[in-house]
Design a protein around this motif. Sequence first.
Motif, PDB file in Angstrom:
ATOM      1  N   ALA A   1     -37.288  -7.594  -8.796  1.00  0.00           N
ATOM      2  CA  ALA A   1     -35.923  -8.053  -9.060  1.00  0.00           C
ATOM      3  C   ALA A   1     -34.878  -6.972  -8.782  1.00  0.00           C
ATOM      4  O   ALA A   1     -33.687  -7.252  -8.714  1.00  0.00           O
ATOM      5  CB  ALA A   1     -35.810  -8.507 -10.508  1.00  0.00           C
TER       6      ALA A   1
ATOM      7  N   GLU B   1     -33.941  -5.421  -6.225  1.00  0.00           N
ATOM      8  CA  GLU B   1     -33.130  -5.648  -5.041  1.00  0.00           C
ATOM      9  C   GLU B   1     -31.889  -6.482  -5.380  1.00  0.00           C
ATOM     10  O   GLU B   1     -30.798  -6.226  -4.885  1.00  0.00           O
ATOM     11  CB  GLU B   1     -33.974  -6.357  -3.982  1.00  0.00           C
ATOM     12  N   GLY B   2     -32.076  -7.466  -6.252  1.00  0.00           N
ATOM     13  CA  GLY B   2     -30.976  -8.324  -6.678  1.00  0.00           C
ATOM     14  C   GLY B   2     -29.891  -7.573  -7.435  1.00  0.00           C
ATOM     15  O   GLY B   2     -28.768  -8.038  -7.581  1.00  0.00           O
ATOM     16  N   TYR B   3     -30.258  -6.384  -7.936  1.00  0.00           N
ATOM     17  CA  TYR B   3     -29.289  -5.525  -8.628  1.00  0.00           C
ATOM     18  C   TYR B   3     -28.742  -4.445  -7.688  1.00  0.00           C
ATOM     19  O   TYR B   3     -28.162  -3.460  -8.143  1.00  0.00           O
ATOM     20  CB  TYR B   3     -29.949  -4.830  -9.827  1.00  0.00           C
TER      21      TYR B   3
END
Lengths: 119, 135, 102
Positions: B84, B86-88
Amino acid sequence: MKFGILINEGPYQHQASDSAYQFAKAALAKGHQIYRVFFYHDGVNNANRLTEPPQDDRNVTQQWSQLAAEHGIDLVVCVAAALRRGIKDEILAPRFRISGLGQLVETGIQADRLVVFGD
Amino acid sequence: MSADDGAEAANERTERNVKRFLFVNRKAPYGTIYALEALEVVLISAAFDQDVTLVFLDDGVCQLKKGQQTKETGMKNFSPTYRALEGYDIEKLYVEKESLEHRGLTADDLLVPVKVLTTEEIGALMDQQDIVISF
Amino acid sequence: MTILHTINKSPFQTTDLDSCLRHARKGSAILLIEDAVYAAMGNTGISERVGEALKNTNVYVLGPDLDARGLERERVVRGVEIVDYGGFVDLAVEHDHVQAWV
């Protein structure tokens, strides 16, 4: 210079908190500022006012409370790590406060140096 | 590597009050809580718009091992969180080649795409940081 | 940029010192504290490795942690400098950042 300190271990079990305390005292003696001490992982246990070491030993929690009172140091305990370990407002020693992990990142941004004491 | 980004980028960082944060992960997951709680700091750091890099070396490379199944231990499997990141906008994940090899692993054994660097390159990366937080 | 590396574990128990030495770049400093002070002693299985490290890096050891463990200051590897907590603070100031090998 402004120092940030991160403590990742609890009192007595590990020397981390003692080392950090001696470092903080020495830094203050040299005219530096301690921007914040952040307690994380088992380090949150340093804030527990219910700890009662034998009388001939140092009281790690009290030492931090006193140093913070004398020098206006911000002692911040990570809320997520604290809740996991049962450290709540009602058992916090004087001068400690519970806040978010953002306070650690902010310490990194604001302080000139961040010194980590852990296992 | 973004660390070698020159004077212009350095000036821009100063203007935006951005520091280069390096999170050093050197411990295996589950045996102790360090890996899990380190990940929590990394996620929070994303909200501060800083220049964040993660390195995994020594036993830290094991945090990224594919196929973690924690059910029978009763512990929470936090490994999906690495995916996750990458989404941040936390995209700089570096893993040390020598640490992988020493543990019989390759980048194919890892659950996220990473950049594999040599010890020498990791040493250089460490040099170029403002703040190093190690767990 | 120069780094002050701190190590706090015995080199006879963990690979932290070894890992630090492999990554520390020329001109950086290494400070041995807590149980890592055993690494500073002469005539041990790793004294030679520490002597080797001294060619490229400055190695320091925290005196109060030596004293606490009954380690004689005169038996510290030649070239390793003994500092007190104030010296630790000075080293942190003199280097661009501090990296703990915890």
